[in-house]
Design a protein around this motif. Structure first.
Motif, mmCIF file in Angstrom:
data_model
loop_
_atom_site.group_PDB
_atom_site.id
_atom_site.type_symbol
_atom_site.label_atom_id
_atom_site.label_comp_id
_atom_site.label_asym_id
_atom_site.label_seq_id
_atom_site.Cartn_x
_atom_site.Cartn_y
_atom_site.Cartn_z
ATOM 1 N N LYS A 35 -0.053 10.375 -10.857
ATOM 2 C CA LYS A 35 -1.222 10.522 -9.995
ATOM 3 C C LYS A 35 -2.082 9.264 -9.890
ATOM 4 N N TYR A 36 -1.772 8.245 -10.653
ATOM 5 C CA TYR A 36 -2.667 7.085 -10.678
ATOM 6 C C TYR A 36 -2.626 6.339 -9.335
ATOM 7 N N PRO A 37 -3.742 5.722 -8.932
ATOM 8 C CA PRO A 37 -3.770 4.969 -7.665
ATOM 9 C C PRO A 37 -2.974 3.679 -7.767
ATOM 10 N N ARG A 38 -2.062 3.490 -6.814
ATOM 11 C CA ARG A 38 -1.252 2.263 -6.818
ATOM 12 C C ARG A 38 -2.055 1.069 -6.335
ATOM 13 N N TRP A 39 -3.083 1.312 -5.526
ATOM 14 C CA TRP A 39 -3.961 0.254 -5.049
ATOM 15 C C TRP A 39 -5.403 0.671 -5.354
ATOM 16 N N ILE A 40 -6.244 -0.253 -5.735
ATOM 17 C CA ILE A 40 -7.663 0.013 -5.985
ATOM 18 C C ILE A 40 -8.481 -1.094 -5.323
ATOM 19 N N THR A 41 -9.401 -0.692 -4.449
ATOM 20 C CA THR A 41 -10.245 -1.646 -3.731
ATOM 21 C C THR A 41 -11.701 -1.380 -4.057
ATOM 22 N N VAL A 42 -12.424 -2.415 -4.440
ATOM 23 C CA VAL A 42 -13.862 -2.296 -4.698
ATOM 24 C C VAL A 42 -14.618 -2.493 -3.384
ATOM 25 N N VAL A 43 -15.497 -1.547 -3.054
ATOM 26 C CA VAL A 43 -16.295 -1.618 -1.831
ATOM 27 C C VAL A 43 -17.767 -1.440 -2.175
ATOM 28 N N ASP A 44 -18.635 -1.869 -1.273
ATOM 29 C CA ASP A 44 -20.081 -1.721 -1.495
ATOM 30 C C ASP A 44 -20.529 -0.274 -1.330
ATOM 31 N N GLU A 45 -19.911 0.443 -0.400
ATOM 32 C CA GLU A 45 -20.248 1.845 -0.180
ATOM 33 C C GLU A 45 -19.084 2.543 0.493
ATOM 34 N N ALA A 99 -15.930 7.209 -5.981
ATOM 35 C CA ALA A 99 -14.527 6.905 -5.674
ATOM 36 C C ALA A 99 -14.037 7.785 -4.544
ATOM 37 N N ALA A 100 -13.110 7.261 -3.767
ATOM 38 C CA ALA A 100 -12.437 8.031 -2.729
ATOM 39 C C ALA A 100 -10.959 7.660 -2.762
ATOM 40 N N VAL A 101 -10.097 8.657 -2.608
ATOM 41 C CA VAL A 101 -8.655 8.448 -2.684
ATOM 42 C C VAL A 101 -7.996 8.965 -1.410
ATOM 43 N N VAL A 102 -7.095 8.175 -0.846
ATOM 44 C CA VAL A 102 -6.353 8.558 0.350
ATOM 45 C C VAL A 102 -4.876 8.212 0.138
ATOM 46 N N ALA A 103 -4.039 8.726 1.017
ATOM 47 C CA ALA A 103 -2.607 8.415 0.962
ATOM 48 C C ALA A 103 -2.333 7.095 1.670
ATOM 49 N N ARG A 104 -1.426 6.306 1.101
ATOM 50 C CA ARG A 104 -0.996 5.075 1.749
ATOM 51 C C ARG A 104 0.505 4.924 1.511
ATOM 52 N N LYS A 105 1.220 4.450 2.507
ATOM 53 C CA LYS A 105 2.673 4.336 2.391
ATOM 54 C C LYS A 105 3.085 3.016 1.765
ATOM 55 N N LEU A 108 7.087 5.740 1.338
ATOM 56 C CA LEU A 108 6.651 6.841 0.487
ATOM 57 C C LEU A 108 5.133 6.834 0.355
ATOM 58 N N GLU A 109 4.510 8.030 0.317
ATOM 59 C CA GLU A 109 3.064 8.115 0.192
ATOM 60 C C GLU A 109 2.650 8.048 -1.270
ATOM 61 N N LYS A 110 1.674 7.185 -1.553
ATOM 62 C CA LYS A 110 1.117 7.031 -2.890
ATOM 63 C C LYS A 110 -0.412 6.966 -2.781
ATOM 64 N N PRO A 111 -1.130 7.257 -3.882
ATOM 65 C CA PRO A 111 -2.592 7.224 -3.823
ATOM 66 C C PRO A 111 -3.142 5.804 -3.729
ATOM 67 N N ALA A 112 -4.133 5.629 -2.867
ATOM 68 C CA ALA A 112 -4.901 4.387 -2.780
ATOM 69 C C ALA A 112 -6.364 4.740 -3.020
ATOM 70 N N ALA A 113 -7.029 3.992 -3.882
ATOM 71 C CA ALA A 113 -8.410 4.319 -4.255
ATOM 72 C C ALA A 113 -9.378 3.255 -3.761
ATOM 73 N N TYR A 114 -10.570 3.714 -3.373
ATOM 74 C CA TYR A 114 -11.694 2.847 -3.019
ATOM 75 C C TYR A 114 -12.837 3.233 -3.936
ATOM 76 N N ILE A 115 -13.400 2.256 -4.639
ATOM 77 C CA ILE A 115 -14.421 2.564 -5.636
ATOM 78 C C ILE A 115 -15.696 1.766 -5.388
ATOM 79 N N VAL A 116 -16.821 2.384 -5.767
ATOM 80 C CA VAL A 116 -18.113 1.710 -5.811
ATOM 81 C C VAL A 116 -18.474 1.563 -7.283
ATOM 82 N N LEU A 117 -18.727 0.345 -7.714
ATOM 83 C CA LEU A 117 -19.044 0.097 -9.115
ATOM 84 C C LEU A 117 -20.535 0.303 -9.391
ATOM 85 N N LYS A 118 -20.840 0.650 -10.629
ATOM 86 C CA LYS A 118 -22.234 0.751 -11.047
ATOM 87 C C LYS A 118 -22.843 -0.646 -11.117
#
Length: 515
Positions: free
Chosen positions: A485-495, A441-447, A452-462
């Motif tokens: 602290k929870y991510p307001r957006w979550i995106t699944v990526v290959d890597e 997982a990787a988390v960055v700020a997104r407006k 307002l800045e909130k967490p956005a997450a990018y995840i690689v699934l097992k």
């Protein structure tokens, strides 16, 4: 009065001949031709490479660029250049031609040594270069280049030139997790300093150890793992020129039976997942593992030790400090933390005014110790801001617990405030990885639309996990680390985008549209 020769090649190479290790195997290749080389042969070949440099007109302190895979030629060129008083500059073997062109022009290297498999990438980068006099190819040499064998053939075996401890010995280019790599200049004494501290007092490495580093020798972590640490005690190192996939690394651990393994969090996570799917007990002889590059998630460390029965010593280092200066250690490991200062180093946490902060607060990590770099090449302003007297700014944000352990919170430029409170991307990432469906997982700020800045997450699934799990991850994180602290957006990526050292390049995610 006779002055002692403090050239690092004396301690790491020549000394072993005097101490009777000429016939001891120094390196074993795990792939390719599967060659090996003894300490005596390495000293002879490095001396011959030094002679070849002299023969080609190389003068003291000229840069010798190395785009060399982890093969026997790497230590030959590295130590051979140093024996001649030249400056070896190992470069990342995974860069693009444009970056190579920029680095070669920036370093003004006069000789380039490149592995044959990498030449096609490098070819366009050297066209029109005004500084290179000779391009040496390890393997078949294309027109306009010279093969490595031809370059050294018939050259005299030269003795190690005199150098003082504070003289420039080699350069490394930073991994560029936040942009263009910078040339980091190190002196001769720095290599032994890391061995006397982390190598001796944390690893406890001995002559009887057999070591393997999945991290490559071209950057600081791998250079210590596979070059300076084992050669400080006369140990043997297994090297692998290929890509360190979980299958490839597991095969090496089973075949060669190293006692110390050096990895990065991404690899440990992948190997744990693969082994859990395969079942059974892995075949190995490990007594100790290390991790660096990024903080190791608690869950990964615990799962690894349960499967492999070998602890992971997780620590933090930097190209500027050459190796690890803050670490857990055998018998004193708390997964999810970076441990305490390595003996020989001091660390402190400061606020934006460089004032020390109290335990529990988040501040920037500063370090001082014997292996700090002399500065950046051609980056005076950056040198002044990073190297503040005896202290080096790491750019990492940390929290110190009441027990004196340090907990990683993220890069200084990755931190952001949510609802007026500082948020650590790493804390949210660790919570996401705790979910059984998430590999990385990787988390960055997104407006938001309100700015307002909130967490956005990018995840690689097992493997085998469904993207439907995204719906439950927000609640999962809320329960783990807190409602805000929870991510307001979550995106699944290959890597996830990473440097060759395994560091997540979050800046590449900030402009990606989240969902």
């Amino acid at each position: 009065m006779t002055q002692t020769n403090e050239n690092a090649a004396v301690y790491f190479l020549d000394r072993h001949l005097a101490e009777g290790r000429s016939d001891k195997v120094a390196y074993i290749e795990a792939d390719g031709e599967k060659r090996s080389i003894t300490y005596g042969e390495l000293a002879g070949q490095a001396g011959r490479f030094a002679g070849a440099l002299y023969r080609h007109g190389v003068r003291r302190e000229e840069r010798i660029a190395m785009i060399v895979r982890d093969t026997l030629e790497f230590p030959v060129v590295f130590w051979g250049a140093m024996k001649a008083g030249a400056i070896p500059v190992p470069l990342n073997t995974l860069l693009s031609a444009d970056v190579y062109e920029a680095i070669l022009n920036d370093s003004r290297a006069s000789i380039l040594v490149v592995s044959e498999a990498l030449y096609d990438t490098v070819k366009s980068a050297i066209e029109g270069n005004r500084f290179l006099r000779t391009v040496v190819v390890i393997g078949d040499a294309p027109e306009g280049t010279e093969s490595f064998d031809q370059f050294v053939e018939g050259a005299p075996v030269e003795a190690t030139c005199d150098a003082c401890a504070d003289e420039l010995a080699f350069w490394l280019y930073s991994s560029g997790s936040t942009g263009v790599p910078k040339g980091v200049r190190h002196v001769h004494s720095s290599l032994q300093a890391t061995c006397d501290t982390f190598g001796a007092q944390v690893l406890g490495i001995t002559e009887d150890d057999l070591v393997f580093s999945a991290a490559k020798m071209f950057f600081a972590y791998g250079l210590g793992n596979a070059v300076s640490f084992p050669m400080s005690v006369g140990a043997t190192t297994v090297i692998f020129s290929g890509r360190p996939t979980p299958d490839a690394v597991s095969a090496i651990l089973a075949e060669h039976k190293p006692t110390i393994f050096y990895g990065v969090p991404t690899l440990y996570a992948a190997m744990v997942n693969a082994q859990e799917q395969a079942g059974g007990a892995p075949d190995h002889a490990l007594r100790l593992c290390t991790s660096a590059g990024e903080a190791l998630p608690r869950e990964i460390g615990e799962r690894w030790e349960k499967i492999w029965h070998a602890p992971i010593v997780d620590g933090v280092g930097s190209t500027e400090m050459l190796h690890i200066f803050l670490s857990n250690r055998p018998g004193d490991i708390v997964y999810g933390t970076s441990g305490t200062a390595v003996p020989g180093y001091e660390v402190r946490l400061v606020d934006e005014h460089d004032e020390d902060i109290k335990d529990g607060d988040v501040g920037e990590l500063l370090v001082r110790g014997p292996s700090s770099a002399e500065g950046y090449w051609n980056r005076r302003h950056k040198s002044q801001s990073t190297f503040a007297g005896h202290w080096t700014r790491t750019g990492d944000k940390y929290e110190r617990t009441e027990t004196g352990r340090y907990v990683y919170c993220g890069r200084a430029d990755d931190m952001f405030k949510v609802s007026g409170i500082w948020l650590s991307p790493f804390e949210v990432e660790s919570a996401l990885v705790d979910h059984p469906a998430v590999l990385e997982a990787a988390v960055v700020a997104r407006k938001t639309d309100d700015g307002l800045e909130k967490p956005a997450a990018y995840i690689v699934l097992k493997p085998g996990a469904s993207a439907d799990v995204v719906g439950e991850l927000k609640e999962f994180v809320k329960e783990k680390v807190g409602m805000w602290k929870y991510p307001r957006w979550i995106t699944v990526v290959d890597e996830l985008p990473k440097t060759a050292t395994g560091k997540i390049q979050r800046f590449k995610l900030r402009d990606v549209e989240a969902v």
